[in-house]
Design an enzyme around this catalytic site. Structure first.
Site, PDB file in Angstrom:
ATOM      1  N   GLY A   1       0.788  -1.217   0.000  1.00 46.55           N
ATOM      2  CA  GLY A   1       0.000   0.000   0.000  1.00 46.55           C
ATOM      3  C   GLY A   1       0.822   1.270   0.000  1.00 46.55           C
TER       4      GLY A   1
ATOM      5  N   TYR B   1      14.888  -0.272 -25.093  1.00 44.16           N
ATOM      6  CA  TYR B   1      15.692  -1.492 -24.918  1.00 44.16           C
ATOM      7  C   TYR B   1      15.134  -2.402 -23.841  1.00 44.16           C
ATOM      8  CZ  TYR B   1      17.662   0.660 -20.715  1.00 44.16           C
ATOM      9  OH  TYR B   1      17.827   1.219 -19.467  1.00 44.16           O
TER      10      TYR B   1
ATOM     11  N   SER C   1      11.965  -4.003 -11.309  1.00 44.39           N
ATOM     12  CA  SER C   1      11.777  -5.453 -11.303  1.00 44.39           C
ATOM     13  C   SER C   1      10.777  -5.852 -10.221  1.00 44.39           C
ATOM     14  CB  SER C   1      13.114  -6.151 -11.063  1.00 44.39           C
ATOM     15  OG  SER C   1      14.011  -5.885 -12.120  1.00 44.39           O
TER      16      SER C   1
END
Length: 644
Positions: free
Chosen positions: A157, A425, A450
């Site tokens: 959150g 890219y 990521s």
């Protein structure tokens, strides 16, 4: 798109269970998850030779490496079993944790072995699509149009709140940037800076559409705060309830807005935003010439579980637009309570009429007679969420999905363009669900980089099995709400507990808005607030991880303090009801409380809860006796020291 199954749902079949009642099925599915992955590896180009031979596998160092691996895992298992918190047990009533859905655990493990990274479609062709689907599931639950809205999974959150304010901040400065651009300023000709800072979110987004048609969007966007930064104090104030999560203070820091520009909104005795004071503060700020960047409502305060008057915020914004020509962004922090909105939706995602909702609760025994839920103002608050500009929600709270799974939903997906980045890219354009005519590139449109695709799979799988409506999550969440109501009622009516010559009384601070129950113990005849706080702090210490090995504890809870610094005089209502004087409150200015999110699914039968309550009373008495013994020993030791 896969649609959730509408067949009847048995809640007891969704979880492993407090005593691992569903362990056989869970182990079978876990073995299936692992076996499928191993087959996938073995079958990928079966003509390729094995690169680790049986001879190598029997080598001494190979075997030793496996033995060391086994040893480390056994050591880890021992540590986990020794000191982890047993969220799955009804004996745990503390943070917003409970048993998690088997399907989510299995989906996470199954996907984790493929190790997808949802930062880029190239690294997660399967789970990126699952995340988009899961985000749209949440948008539908909140009443957003899935063809116009957008949602995605975050780590929690806090990041979701950051993203809500990130888009609000960038949105606020776009009109100013338009006014500065030679080829775009005609779009806002004749408007003062004050008027530009008070445009509605939808009006600003309409202007960005015009910029795109002229091919000027990126040039103008670079002239907004995104490119040139924030001029101190230029964006106005952010109004946030006193009940806010601490992530809001961090957000002001991270986004460069400045904590001094947060305006706290007082809360009432139910710890919801005080509507009258909210209106007074808002009108005063506008009349003094301060633009309002955003107003935040909290649906499920982390300390009290209270549901804000979102409907009153939406009404207030409309009134400000009519009366002053001033608008602002509305964000709902529903990290804790967002999934509860599923309890109001029928199988066609329609928000049900109040009377029809209650009738169905009774007919299907979701909320039985004698349990007052939802209160009408809670109902109206959830209904109005559909009008908010963005919403934070945590699947890892009342979605019963394992960590880390937060989410943010935005009513109008055009707003994503104000924060989007695109690095050729890394990122690749992907088509979006629902036949939308615009594309949102996941990785370049979020705050994080990521991120585990396994989390998206866990959320997606949960939504497929447990529909986001009254017949799905409604049945799951309803169990905790009912148990919390029973718990609060028993606390309110509980007879004093006697320990020797001392008597103690336990009471809830208020009736819960959904399933957070806060309560305290008070020694009868002792009207010292400091002693009261000390007693409850000791109770927490022996009923929490602080006591040592949590697995052996017979009751576990959490705690917090409600202070003047954070809540003003609001806690005084409860303090006074417990018989403390105003002088005591003015001296201490804080009340220490025990905090229990009653999320367990396993006490829904009245006879089970009755037995549980009787056991809990015995536990309370034993814990109080332990505290009294400690106090008597400390007193004895002090007397002996004085005598010596």
């Amino acid at each position: 798109m896969n649609t959730p199954n509408s067949s009847p749902l048995n809640v007891d079949a969704l979880f492993i269970g407090p005593k691992s009642e569903n362990r056989v099925f869970f182990k079978e599915m876990m073995e299936y998850a692992v076996s499928e992955h191993l087959h996938w590896r073995a079958d990928f180009h079966p003509e390729d030779p094995a690169l680790v031979t049986p001879v190598e596998q029997h080598a001494g160092d190979f075997r030793q490496t496996l033995y060391r691996t086994e040893g480390i895992l056994r050591q880890l298992s021992s540590k986990l079993k020794n000191t982890s918190v047993p969220w799955f047990s009804p004996r745990y009533l503390g943070h917003m944790n409970a048993d998690t859905l088997m399907v989510s655990n299995l989906a996470y493990v199954m996907t984790m072995m493929y190790n997808p990274n949802n930062c880029a479609h190239e690294a997660s062709p399967t789970t990126t699509e699952l995340e988009v689907e899961a985000g749209l599931d949440l948008c539908r639950m909140f009443g957003y149009d899935p063809k116009r809205s957008w949602g995605h999974i975050t780590s929690g959150g806090t990041v979701a709140n950051y993203e809500g304010m990130w888009v609000a901040r960038n949105l606020k400065t776009m009109p100013l940037a338009i006014a500065q651009h030679e080829k775009a300023r005609d779009l806002v000709a004749g408007k003062s800076e004050k008027e530009l800072l008070n445009l509605s979110p939808s009006a600003v987004l309409d202007l960005t559409d015009e910029l795109k048609k002229r091919g000027l969007f990126e040039e103008v966007r670079a002239m907004s705060c995104r490119g040139v930064g924030i001029k101190q104090g230029s964006l106005g104030k952010i109004l946030v309830p006193q009940s806010k999560h601490y992530s809001w203070m961090k957000a002001m820091d991270v986004l460069g807005i400045g904590q001094e520009h947060i305006v706290p909104l007082p809360v009432d005795e139910n710890y919801r935003t005080d509507v009258a004071k909210m209106r007074e503060i808002t009108f005063r700020l506008i009349e003094e010439g301060h633009p309002i960047l955003a107003m935040v409502s909290v649906v499920g305060t982390t300390e009290e579980g209270s549901i804000d008057h979102v409907d009153e915020v939406i009404k207030l914004r409309a009134e400000c637009e009519r009366k002053y020509g001033a608008s602002f962004y509305v964000h709902v922090d529903a990290a804790y309570g967002g999934y509860v909105r599923a309890m109001f939706l029928d199988e066609d995602n329609r928000f049900m009429d109040y009377d029809a909702l209650l009738a169905r609760y009774r007919a299907e025994d979701i909320i039985p007679a004698g349990v007052t839920w939802p209160k009408r103002d809670v109902y109206e608050g959830f209904k109005a969420m559909a009008e908010a500009d963005s919403i934070t929600v945590d699947p890892h709270k009342v979605g019963y999905i394992q960590y880390a799974a937060g989410a943010v939903c935005m009513k109008d997906k055009r707003i994503v363009d104000l924060i989007s980045y695109h690095a050729a890219y890394v990122f690749e354009e992907v088509d979006e669900a629902e036949g939308a005519d615009t594309k949102v590139v996941l990785g370049s449109s979020i705050m994080e980089g990521s991120k585990a695709g396994a989390t998206a799979a866990a959320v997606w799988a949960a939504h497929r099995l447990v529909p986001l409506n009254i017949g799905g999550y409604g049945k799951v969440i309803g169990r905790g709400i009912v148990t919390a109501d029973w718990f609060a009622q028993r606390l309110a009516d509980a007879k004093p507990l006697t320990v020797g010559r001392r008597k103690f009384e336990v009471r809830p601070i208020m009736h819960p808005d959904f399933h957070m129950v806060n309560f305290t113990f008070k020694e009868i005849g002792n009207d010292s607030l400091e002693d009261h706080n000390r007693l409850n702090k000791k109770m927490y210490e022996i009923c929490s991880y602080a006591s040592g090995r949590t697995y052996t504890n017979d009751f576990l809870t959490s705690s917090t303090s409600l202070s003047v610094e954070e809540y003003g005089d609001t806690p005084w209502h409860y303090v006074a009801s417990r018989g403390f004087s105003r002088a005591e409150w003015d001296k201490v200015e804080s009340v220490y409380i025990l905090r229990a999110a009653v999320m367990t699914h396993f006490l829904r039968k009245a006879e089970d809860f009755d037995a549980y309550w009787e056991q809990l009373r015995e536990v309370f008495a034993a814990k109080l006796a332990q505290i009294v013994d400690m106090e008597d020993k400390a007193s004895s030791d002090a007397d002996a020291l004085i005598a010596a």
